[in-house]
Enzyme design. Structure first.
Site, PDB file in Angstrom:
ATOM      1  N   HIS A  16       0.842  -1.210   0.000  1.00  0.00           N
ATOM      2  CA  HIS A  16       0.000   0.000   0.000  1.00  0.00           C
ATOM      3  C   HIS A  16       0.870   1.251   0.000  1.00  0.00           C
ATOM      4  O   HIS A  16       0.632   2.199  -0.754  1.00  0.00           O
ATOM      5  CB  HIS A  16      -0.894   0.051   1.241  1.00  0.00           C
ATOM      6  CG  HIS A  16      -1.959  -0.977   1.317  1.00  0.00           C
ATOM      7  ND1 HIS A  16      -2.181  -1.708   2.464  1.00  0.00           N
ATOM      8  CD2 HIS A  16      -2.886  -1.393   0.413  1.00  0.00           C
ATOM      9  CE1 HIS A  16      -3.199  -2.521   2.262  1.00  0.00           C
ATOM     10  NE2 HIS A  16      -3.634  -2.358   1.026  1.00  0.00           N
ATOM     11  N   LYS A  40     -15.497  -8.149   5.119  1.00  0.00           N
ATOM     12  CA  LYS A  40     -14.387  -8.459   6.031  1.00  0.00           C
ATOM     13  C   LYS A  40     -14.729  -8.004   7.443  1.00  0.00           C
ATOM     14  O   LYS A  40     -15.440  -7.025   7.626  1.00  0.00           O
ATOM     15  CB  LYS A  40     -13.104  -7.732   5.594  1.00  0.00           C
ATOM     16  CG  LYS A  40     -12.559  -8.137   4.256  1.00  0.00           C
ATOM     17  CD  LYS A  40     -11.302  -7.351   3.943  1.00  0.00           C
ATOM     18  CE  LYS A  40     -10.730  -7.725   2.587  1.00  0.00           C
ATOM     19  NZ  LYS A  40      -9.533  -6.920   2.289  1.00  0.00           N
ATOM     20  N   ARG A  90      -2.608  -6.390  -7.924  1.00  0.00           N
ATOM     21  CA  ARG A  90      -1.550  -7.358  -7.665  1.00  0.00           C
ATOM     22  C   ARG A  90      -1.523  -8.474  -8.694  1.00  0.00           C
ATOM     23  O   ARG A  90      -0.494  -9.080  -8.927  1.00  0.00           O
ATOM     24  CB  ARG A  90      -1.740  -7.989  -6.283  1.00  0.00           C
ATOM     25  CG  ARG A  90      -1.537  -7.038  -5.141  1.00  0.00           C
ATOM     26  CD  ARG A  90      -1.925  -7.674  -3.850  1.00  0.00           C
ATOM     27  NE  ARG A  90      -3.365  -7.986  -3.920  1.00  0.00           N
ATOM     28  CZ  ARG A  90      -4.067  -8.510  -2.935  1.00  0.00           C
ATOM     29  NH1 ARG A  90      -3.497  -8.821  -1.807  1.00  0.00           N
ATOM     30  NH2 ARG A  90      -5.358  -8.735  -3.079  1.00  0.00           N
ATOM     31  N   SER A 128      -3.487  -7.834   3.266  1.00  0.00           N
ATOM     32  CA  SER A 128      -3.728  -7.612   4.692  1.00  0.00           C
ATOM     33  C   SER A 128      -4.180  -8.892   5.381  1.00  0.00           C
ATOM     34  O   SER A 128      -3.806  -9.151   6.525  1.00  0.00           O
ATOM     35  CB  SER A 128      -4.770  -6.502   4.881  1.00  0.00           C
ATOM     36  OG  SER A 128      -4.252  -5.275   4.425  1.00  0.00           O
TER      37      SER A 128
END
Length: 158
Positions: A16, A40, A90, A128
């Site tokens: 990030h 989440k 990504r 994360s």
């Protein structure tokens, strides 16, 4: 031109931060936007996430942090008078996911653009979720998250 970089950032990673630093050279202003991800469950509160990010971006003059919970990204962009949503990619899987979100955002606000920046190779494996897993079992987080984030993770999980 003003951009927002929305995400849950639970926690912020070196990937990030690399993206923020690179984007800070492109945009006049960037707001890192701590948001709610309904799929989440967060480890850190939004207040904690903002504090962790502020610690890491304090020397980047054109980057600030804000939290917007329980609001659509397009509404947050409008409230902050941003013209661009910044997203990191990504992998091809991220591309497919993010292009669907970009299409919905474009439908909701045709004036708002989404810009994708590819993640540097050294960070493309970091997420994360994986960071929290490594931290939970006291794994080595060097180079994956900043030191202050590593300490905060250990305080929460170990």
């Amino acid at each position: 031109m003003k951009a927002i970089f929305p995400g849950s950032f639970d926690p912020i990673t070196c990937g990030h931060l690399d993206l923020i630093k690179r984007a800070s050279l492109i945009f006049d202003e960037i707001v890192v936007l701590v948001m709610t991800n309904t799929s989440k469950s967060g480890l850190f509160s939004s207040i904690e996430r903002v504090a962790l990010i502020k610690n890491e971006i304090q020397n980047i003059e054109n980057v600030t942090v804000a939290a917007r919970e329980n609001v659509l990204t397009v509404q947050a962009a409008k409230d902050l008078q941003a013209q661009v949503i910044l997203r990191g990619l990504r992998s091809g899987r991220d591309f497919l996911y993010e292009t669907d979100i970009a299409a919905i955002n474009k439908k909701l606000n045709p004036d708002l653009e989404t810009l994708f920046l590819p993640t540097n190779k050294e960070y493309e494996h970091i997420s994360s979720s994986l960071i929290k897993e490594v931290a939970k079992f006291d794994g080595d987080l060097a180079g994956l998250v900043p030191v202050n984030v590593e300490e905060a993770l250990k305080d929460k999980l170990i």
